[in-house]
Design a protein around this motif. Structure first.
Motif, PDB file in Angstrom:
ATOM      1  N   GLY A  10      35.469  43.888  48.837  1.00  0.00           N
ATOM      2  CA  GLY A  10      35.263  42.856  47.818  1.00  0.00           C
ATOM      3  C   GLY A  10      36.374  42.767  46.790  1.00  0.00           C
ATOM      4  N   SER A  11      37.360  43.646  46.849  1.00  0.00           N
ATOM      5  CA  SER A  11      38.480  43.556  45.900  1.00  0.00           C
ATOM      6  C   SER A  11      39.379  42.382  46.299  1.00  0.00           C
ATOM      7  N   THR A  12      39.482  41.393  45.419  1.00  0.00           N
ATOM      8  CA  THR A  12      40.329  40.220  45.735  1.00  0.00           C
ATOM      9  C   THR A  12      41.787  40.650  45.903  1.00  0.00           C
ATOM     10  N   PHE A  13      42.180  41.683  45.114  1.00  0.00           N
ATOM     11  CA  PHE A  13      43.584  42.127  45.159  1.00  0.00           C
ATOM     12  C   PHE A  13      43.886  42.787  46.498  1.00  0.00           C
ATOM     13  N   ALA A  14      42.972  43.623  46.956  1.00  0.00           N
ATOM     14  CA  ALA A  14      43.167  44.293  48.242  1.00  0.00           C
ATOM     15  C   ALA A  14      43.092  43.287  49.393  1.00  0.00           C
ATOM     16  N   TRP A  15      42.248  42.279  49.230  1.00  0.00           N
ATOM     17  CA  TRP A  15      42.076  41.266  50.292  1.00  0.00           C
ATOM     18  C   TRP A  15      43.422  40.591  50.586  1.00  0.00           C
ATOM     19  N   ARG A  16      44.207  40.362  49.524  1.00  0.00           N
ATOM     20  CA  ARG A  16      45.532  39.745  49.734  1.00  0.00           C
ATOM     21  C   ARG A  16      46.371  40.566  50.703  1.00  0.00           C
ATOM     22  N   VAL A  17      46.356  41.867  50.503  1.00  0.00           N
ATOM     23  CA  VAL A  17      47.217  42.735  51.319  1.00  0.00           C
ATOM     24  C   VAL A  17      46.727  42.758  52.765  1.00  0.00           C
ATOM     25  N   GLU A  34      35.181  54.107  49.002  1.00  0.00           N
ATOM     26  CA  GLU A  34      33.865  53.814  48.402  1.00  0.00           C
ATOM     27  C   GLU A  34      33.981  53.981  46.890  1.00  0.00           C
ATOM     28  N   PHE A  35      33.933  52.865  46.165  1.00  0.00           N
ATOM     29  CA  PHE A  35      34.004  52.962  44.700  1.00  0.00           C
ATOM     30  C   PHE A  35      32.839  53.792  44.157  1.00  0.00           C
ATOM     31  N   SER A  36      31.643  53.605  44.784  1.00  0.00           N
ATOM     32  CA  SER A  36      30.457  54.299  44.252  1.00  0.00           C
ATOM     33  C   SER A  36      30.609  55.817  44.377  1.00  0.00           C
ATOM     34  N   GLU A  39      35.922  57.456  45.298  1.00  0.00           N
ATOM     35  CA  GLU A  39      36.993  57.892  46.208  1.00  0.00           C
ATOM     36  C   GLU A  39      38.374  57.441  45.736  1.00  0.00           C
ATOM     37  N   HIS A  40      38.388  56.470  44.803  1.00  0.00           N
ATOM     38  CA  HIS A  40      39.678  56.003  44.264  1.00  0.00           C
ATOM     39  C   HIS A  40      40.103  56.829  43.040  1.00  0.00           C
ATOM     40  N   LYS A  41      39.316  57.875  42.706  1.00  0.00           N
ATOM     41  CA  LYS A  41      39.658  58.710  41.550  1.00  0.00           C
ATOM     42  C   LYS A  41      39.846  60.175  41.960  1.00  0.00           C
ATOM     43  N   THR A  42      39.962  60.449  43.244  1.00  0.00           N
ATOM     44  CA  THR A  42      40.173  61.839  43.676  1.00  0.00           C
ATOM     45  C   THR A  42      41.603  62.258  43.321  1.00  0.00           C
ATOM     46  N   ARG A  51      46.819  55.128  38.500  1.00  0.00           N
ATOM     47  CA  ARG A  51      45.824  54.239  37.881  1.00  0.00           C
ATOM     48  C   ARG A  51      44.495  54.273  38.634  1.00  0.00           C
ATOM     49  N   GLY A  52      44.506  54.863  39.831  1.00  0.00           N
ATOM     50  CA  GLY A  52      43.260  54.963  40.590  1.00  0.00           C
ATOM     51  C   GLY A  52      42.722  53.605  40.988  1.00  0.00           C
ATOM     52  N   LYS A  53      43.602  52.739  41.457  1.00  0.00           N
ATOM     53  CA  LYS A  53      43.178  51.380  41.823  1.00  0.00           C
ATOM     54  C   LYS A  53      43.610  51.041  43.243  1.00  0.00           C
ATOM     55  N   VAL A  54      42.888  50.097  43.813  1.00  0.00           N
ATOM     56  CA  VAL A  54      43.285  49.516  45.093  1.00  0.00           C
ATOM     57  C   VAL A  54      43.727  48.080  44.826  1.00  0.00           C
ATOM     58  N   PRO A  55      44.608  47.563  45.669  1.00  0.00           N
ATOM     59  CA  PRO A  55      45.164  48.156  46.877  1.00  0.00           C
ATOM     60  C   PRO A  55      46.294  49.129  46.575  1.00  0.00           C
ATOM     61  N   THR A  56      46.424  50.097  47.476  1.00  0.00           N
ATOM     62  CA  THR A  56      47.573  51.005  47.479  1.00  0.00           C
ATOM     63  C   THR A  56      48.003  51.133  48.934  1.00  0.00           C
ATOM     64  N   TYR A  65      51.856  50.303  44.994  1.00  0.00           N
ATOM     65  CA  TYR A  65      50.596  49.668  44.588  1.00  0.00           C
ATOM     66  C   TYR A  65      50.902  48.458  43.733  1.00  0.00           C
ATOM     67  N   GLU A  66      49.880  47.695  43.385  1.00  0.00           N
ATOM     68  CA  GLU A  66      49.944  46.350  42.793  1.00  0.00           C
ATOM     69  C   GLU A  66      50.107  45.359  43.955  1.00  0.00           C
ATOM     70  N   SER A  67      49.101  44.499  44.105  1.00  0.00           N
ATOM     71  CA  SER A  67      49.050  43.637  45.296  1.00  0.00           C
ATOM     72  C   SER A  67      50.325  42.818  45.514  1.00  0.00           C
ATOM     73  N   ILE A  68      50.878  42.254  44.448  1.00  0.00           N
ATOM     74  CA  ILE A  68      52.056  41.391  44.642  1.00  0.00           C
ATOM     75  C   ILE A  68      53.272  42.234  45.029  1.00  0.00           C
TER      76      ILE A  68
HETATM   77  N1  LIG Z   1      46.855  44.054  39.323  1.00  0.00           N
HETATM   78  C1  LIG Z   1      46.287  44.903  40.345  1.00  0.00           C
HETATM   79  C2  LIG Z   1      44.790  44.949  40.162  1.00  0.00           C
HETATM   80  C3  LIG Z   1      44.136  46.046  40.994  1.00  0.00           C
HETATM   81  C4  LIG Z   1      42.689  46.250  40.590  1.00  0.00           C
HETATM   82  O1  LIG Z   1      42.271  46.002  39.442  1.00  0.00           O
HETATM   83  N2  LIG Z   1      41.871  46.771  41.534  1.00  0.00           N
HETATM   84  C5  LIG Z   1      40.491  47.041  41.268  1.00  0.00           C
HETATM   85  C6  LIG Z   1      39.626  46.551  42.411  1.00  0.00           C
HETATM   86  S1  LIG Z   1      39.438  44.818  42.370  1.00  0.00           S
HETATM   87  C7  LIG Z   1      40.257  48.542  41.196  1.00  0.00           C
HETATM   88  O2  LIG Z   1      40.797  49.290  41.979  1.00  0.00           O
HETATM   89  N3  LIG Z   1      39.410  48.956  40.261  1.00  0.00           N
HETATM   90  C8  LIG Z   1      38.996  50.317  40.170  1.00  0.00           C
HETATM   91  C9  LIG Z   1      39.202  50.899  38.809  1.00  0.00           C
HETATM   92  O3  LIG Z   1      39.872  50.261  37.981  1.00  0.00           O
HETATM   93  O4  LIG Z   1      38.699  51.970  38.576  1.00  0.00           O
HETATM   94  C10 LIG Z   1      46.706  44.384  41.729  1.00  0.00           C
HETATM   95  O5  LIG Z   1      47.080  43.199  41.833  1.00  0.00           O
HETATM   96  O6  LIG Z   1      46.717  45.174  42.696  1.00  0.00           O
END
Ligand SMILES: N[C@@H](CCC(=O)N[C@@H](CS)C(=O)NCC(=O)O)C(=O)O
Length: 220
Positions: A10-17, A34-36, A39-42, A51-56, A65-68
């Motif tokens: 459901g992450s729009t940013f990851a969907w792009r990749v 699994e965000f719940s 798993e993105h904070k291990t 930053r513990g974010k997807v996509p990576t 990382y950073e979708s663009i």
């Molecule tokens: N600007 C970033 C945004 C990435 C982002 O915010 N990802 C969200 C998922 S939609 C995320 O990983 N959130 C988890 C968190 O912040 O803990 C990109 O384009 O990749």
């Protein structure tokens, strides 16, 4: 070693990749986090992306990382099926689209989807409706452009299409929430407002490999 893409359902940013990988027909290993389960904070994941974010994305020893930034990396590294054009002018135009989408779509989209998906709409109705009006303005621009070409930048898919697309199903899903019923969302009904955008959406969804990019939890 195959490309590894760390993403979340459901992450729009990851969907792009995922769409870019499919459009380029690149083999990749899917690492659905699994965000719940956090798993993105291990520690191992934070070592790749503090930053513990997807996509990576991990490609051999290289992590980005950073979708663009990931789309740009993939286009330089694997130029077959170019997503940012092949001339300076095409690249300028596509990057202009991408910058506009980040500047004028991302904010309004999150002001709509966050309250509706989190169930915390109370008190934010006005904000959501104003954001929906901003989305409507942007969608109208893209719809007008798509009256003249199959894709946003001509005859073939580009980063312009890939960056915009995930917002659409996400906004429709938000609009389908029972709590959204009482709101006036200016971009609804979508298919009635934007004939060309609706046709374009169907074209994206007909791409080979599209099903692999679809958020798994939306199927449940
Ligand atoms: N600007 C970033 C945004 C990435 C982002 O915010 N990802 C969200 C998922 S939609 C995320 O990983 N959130 C988890 C968190 O912040 O803990 C990109 O384009 O990749």
């Amino acid at each position: 070693m195959a490309i590894e893409i760390y993403w979340g359902s459901g992450s729009t940013f990851a969907w792009r990749v995922l769409l870019a990988l499919e459009a380029k027909k690149l083999p990749y290993a899917s690492r659905l986090l699994e965000f719940s389960q956090k798993e993105h904070k291990t520690p191992a994941f934070l070592q790749m992306n503090p930053r513990g974010k997807v996509p990576t994305l991990k490609d051999g020893d290289f992590v980005v990382y950073e979708s663009i930034a990931i789309l740009q990396y993939l286009d330089h590294k694997y130029p077959q099926v170019p997503l940012f054009g092949t001339t300076a002018e095409e690249s300028g135009a596509i990057n202009q689209d991408v910058c506009e989408m980040l500047s004028y779509m991302e904010g309004p989209v999150s002001r709509i989807t966050r309250p509706l998906f989190s169930g915390e709409l109370a008190g934010k109705e006005q904000q959501v409706q104003e954001a929906a009006e901003a989305v409507h303005q942007e969608f109208s621009r893209y719809d007008a452009r798509l009256a003249h070409s199959p894709w946003l930048r001509g005859e073939r898919i580009s980063a312009s299409d890939i960056v915009l697309y995930p917002f659409l199903p996400t906004l429709l899903r938000a609009a389908a929430k029972p709590t959204a019923e009482k709101l006036k969302l200016a971009y609804m009904p979508f298919t009635r407002h934007y004939l060309h955008l609706a046709r374009w959406t169907a074209a994206v969804e007909a791409l080979p490999g599209y099903a692999r990019t679809y958020p798994p939890h939306w199927r449940q």
